[in-house]
Write an enzyme that holds these catalytic residues in place. Structure first.
Site, PDB file in Angstrom:
ATOM      1  N   CYS A 194      25.213 -49.662 -40.363  1.00  0.00           N
ATOM      2  CA  CYS A 194      26.496 -48.991 -40.170  1.00  0.00           C
ATOM      3  C   CYS A 194      27.169 -49.589 -38.949  1.00  0.00           C
ATOM      4  O   CYS A 194      27.312 -50.804 -38.874  1.00  0.00           O
ATOM      5  CB  CYS A 194      26.319 -47.476 -40.043  1.00  0.00           C
ATOM      6  SG  CYS A 194      25.243 -46.943 -38.707  1.00  0.00           S
ATOM      7  N   ARG A 210      24.121 -43.561 -38.517  1.00  0.00           N
ATOM      8  CA  ARG A 210      24.454 -43.047 -39.845  1.00  0.00           C
ATOM      9  C   ARG A 210      23.676 -43.795 -40.928  1.00  0.00           C
ATOM     10  O   ARG A 210      23.315 -43.232 -41.963  1.00  0.00           O
ATOM     11  CB  ARG A 210      25.958 -43.173 -40.105  1.00  0.00           C
ATOM     12  CG  ARG A 210      26.789 -42.134 -39.382  1.00  0.00           C
ATOM     13  CD  ARG A 210      28.253 -42.424 -39.566  1.00  0.00           C
ATOM     14  NE  ARG A 210      28.623 -43.750 -39.057  1.00  0.00           N
ATOM     15  CZ  ARG A 210      29.794 -44.333 -39.255  1.00  0.00           C
ATOM     16  NH1 ARG A 210      30.702 -43.712 -39.986  1.00  0.00           N
ATOM     17  NH2 ARG A 210      30.054 -45.512 -38.746  1.00  0.00           N
TER      18      ARG A 210
END
Lengths: 410, 342
Positions: B292, B297
């Site tokens: 990411c 995330r």
């Protein structure tokens, strides 16, 4: 109050009229309180808000009522002490500090069980101790003397119908903006390298509590000389009427006022965040500047330091609910007490309030808070920065009174 | 002034309150350090086993995810240890799932000096202090849809934990259901956790470069927003960590992390998840790399693919802030956005 005048017939009609007004005002006050409760209930059910927002509004309203009823105005209290040698009202501040010291010690023991871990308790207003903090406190104190109250004082006086308060609060917002503009150089010059001093990291919670209570107690002892002789009081039976007078009509005792302020501070830290009243105003200033390109795009370190932080916002933050509740609570209390008395604004009064507000705003940004956020919430959390702010603010107020700044606006 | 209390009585009252408070404060201060000491006395992980280490057993939804109901029923299960990893300051302090210990992402799961995960020595110390042993069932949860809790799970598994689960729906669901919260942190007896490195859960830039240059066959998943992937924007508003180029790693497919979740923040079913990724050509037949912007995330998607679906997945935690800033590596930038261009 009006009762004693009733027998004199020339004044009787006027007294009767004011009595009617009093009933009307008390009715409006009751409606306000109901509206605040309803607002809290609605916030509780609003997505993205919930219990913390509802509680914040109620705490703000309670604070407004206590500030108004106890006249918890840092400047007036200090002025009484400096000009009139009357230290009685000062006990409200000392009591607030003592109660919140004990309360914070209990909360901190849960939030950060080991004070020697090298960490600082989450959210607590413990700031770097630098000459910029001292300068911020000093300028803030001068601004208090010039505008006649500090930010929190102006907020509750807004509820009493003060026509200087709007100018002072507008000035404070401008001043917070000026503070944002001068933040980066000051951060590089001194704030970034300044030590963040926290008493429990050396003394533990027990030691820090003892040390701070000893200091507050010592001050209380020193100030005893300035407490005026108490009037003889007749024996009094508590009835609904005397209770009403004690709560709604007379100024609350400094010790009671201070104890409630201290307790609210502890509750706020336990459930939401430390008390502070400049964060929403600072965020307003930052948001306004953000669109103009005047503000630095990056405020070094500002968002990582604990205190009355600012943010670019488009909504009312919880801090906005706190100060909104404070103003409305104060308005309700003032109405019920017959103390809602808007005076005609004067040029001198408005200009000095505006200028003093600007000075306070600038000082509050550099010091990461005001008499509530840095002084009360700071000292309560055992921050040396809170004491430094208190001392330098006091010097500013003292010098301001010596220079007769308060009379400029009167 | 009628309401005044006599100064004597007030003085006595104040002394009483202060004394009581001191006693209480003293007690709470005296209780706490016990939990931390034993771990510190133990020597940290001495043996650093070979890179591969113990392999991950078969996982699956029931072994990787716990429901709020399950957790509520297992609060007193001595083998279950709960860890909160939230990044909103004061969230854990003002109320956490009873028995949960607090891990601070910025200092407990990452090395604050080198850009790396926490060292095995420090990790072992922290985990033992949290009362965790190698046979404990570790349940992680946190704010932000478990992003940082998923990072925590990834670190736990890299350091040899065997049974690591996420709370379905994250902290938000527990709160939304008005379940019990505690403010007093637990003081668990020290655990006996010993670090054993599991090496195939993480890849670094040279590994990803090999994939891009065709020397290795792996699927790359970029879990950022479509606008970041296409290069329209450098990063969403409010994220200060940037790369000076926009776009994505060549060959990556874009499957935003949030697609793995239902509206209420719980994980989609295994069938739905399998279909979601298969639609973009990720079916587990080829090893997968997720990335990411800074890695947190992507650890969420890493968890879904490796722990719930059982695919062979590694996290590239250097992610776009490393790749997009690195000199001489290729990028794909469909939007053609150029840094600093006016």
């Amino acid at each position: 109050m009006a009762n004693s005048h009733l027998k004199r017939s020339p004044i009787a009609r006027a007294a009767l009229l004011s009595e009617h007004r009093g009933v009307l005002a008390t009715g409006v006050a009751a409606v306000l309180l109901v509206a605040l409760a309803a607002g809290a209930y609605a916030l509780h059910g609003t997505a993205g808000r919930g219990a913390p927002s509802a509680l914040t509004l109620l705490l703000g309203a309670t604070l407004g009522i206590v500030f108004e009823r106890g006249r918890f105005c840092y400047f007036c209290i200090l002025r009484d002490g400096i000009e009139r040698r009357n230290s009685g009202p000062l006990y409200a501040i000392l009591m607030a500090l003592a109660v919140s010291t004990v309360g914070y010690a209990l909360v901190l023991g849960v939030f950060l069980p080991n004070p020697f871990s090298g960490r600082l308790p989450a959210q607590a207003h413990i700031g770097p101790v630098s000459w910029a903090l001292a300068l911020g406190g000093f300028v803030f104190g001068l601004g208090m003397a010039l505008s006649g109250a500090c930010v929190s004082g102006h907020l509750y006086r807004l509820g009493e119908g003060s026509t200087r308060a709007p100018f002072a609060l507008l000035g404070a917002t401008v001043g917070l903006g000026l503070g944002l503009l001068s933040w980066n150089p000051l951060y590089s010059l001194t704030i970034a390298d300044a030590p963040v001093l926290w008493l429990p990291a050396w003394l533990g919670y027990g030691g820090a509590t003892l040390a701070q209570l000893a200091l507050i107690g010592g001050l209380a002892l020193l100030l005893l000389r300035g407490v005026p002789e108490l009037p003889a009081r007749p024996a009094l039976r508590l009835t609904p009427a005397t209770l009403r007078d004690a709560l709604l009509r007379q100024r609350w005792h400094p010790l009671a006022t201070g104890a409630v302020v201290g307790a609210i501070g502890v509750i706020a830290y336990l459930r939401i965040e430390p008390l502070g009243v400049t964060s929403q105003l600072g965020s307003l200033a930052r948001t306004a500047l953000d669109g103009t390109g005047l503000a630095p795009e990056r405020l070094n370190g500002l968002d990582t330091l604990a205190g009355c932080a600012t943010a670019v916002v488009t909504t009312i933050t919880d801090n906005g609910l706190l100060i909104g509740g404070l103003v409305l609570g104060s308005l309700a209390a003032a109405l019920a007490a017959g103390r809602f008395q808007p005076e005609r604004p004067t040029w001198r009064g408005s200009l000095t309030a505006l200028t003093g507000g600007v000075m306070q705003g600038w000082g509050a940004l550099i010091a990461l808070g005001c008499t509530v956020g840095t002084l009360l919430s700071g000292i309560a959390s055992f921050a040396v920065s809170g004491w430094v702010f208190a001392a330098t603010m006091l010097v500013g107020v003292w010098l301001g009174i010596r220079l007769q700044l308060p009379t400029w606006g009167e | 002034m009628k309401s005044m209390v006599s100064p004597h009585r007030l003085g006595a009252l104040a002394v009483l309150i202060i004394t009581a408070a001191l006693v209480l404060a003293g007690c709470s201060a005296a209780q706490q350090p016990a939990a931390q000491q034993p771990a510190a006395q133990q020597p940290a992980a001495q043996q650093q086993p070979a890179a591969s280490g113990p392999t991950l057993g078969a996982r699956g939804f029931d072994k990787a995810v716990v429901s709020t109901e399950w957790l509520a029923e297992n609060l007193n299960n001595p083998n279950v240890r709960i860890v909160e990893v939230s990044v909103v300051p004061g969230l854990y302090e003002k109320g956490h799932i009873p028995g949960a210990v607090n891990f601070v992402w910025h200092t407990d799961f990452v090395d604050t000096v080198s850009r790396d995960i926490v060292s095995p020595e420090r990790f072992q110390e922290l985990v033992r202090a949290a009362g965790i042993s190698n046979d404990s069932t570790v349940v992680l949860y946190g704010d932000n849809n478990n992003w940082f809790a998923a990072w925590g799970a990834w670190v736990f598994l890299q350091y040899g934990a065997n049974d690591v689960r996420l709370l379905d729906g994250s902290r938000a669901k527990w709160e939304a259901e008005s379940r019990e919260l505690a403010i007093v942190p637990p003081t668990p007896a020290a655990g006996t956790f010993t670090v054993a490195q599991r090496g195939n859960l993480r890849v670094k830039l040279p590994d990803v470069l090999q994939v891009v240059e065709g020397q290795q066959t792996k699927d790359l998943i970029d879990i950022r927003s479509p606008d970041e992937f296409s290069g329209k924007i450098f990063a969403p508003e409010g994220f200060p960590e940037l790369a000076i180029r926009a776009g994505h790693i060549p060959g990556a497919v874009n499957i935003p992390w949030k697609q793995a979740l239902n509206e209420d923040g719980t994980f989609k079913s295994v069938d739905e998840l399998r279909a979601l990724y298969a639609e973009k050509g990720i079916d587990g037949s080829t090893p997968v790399i997720t990335y990411c912007r800074i890695g947190e995330r992507a650890s969420h998607t890493w968890f879904v693919l490796s722990q719930i679906l059982g695919y062979d997945v590694a996290l590239y935690d250097g992610s776009w802030t490393e790749w997009g800033n690195t000199v001489g590596v290729p990028i794909a930038n469909p939007s053609g956005t150029v840094w600093g261009e006016r």
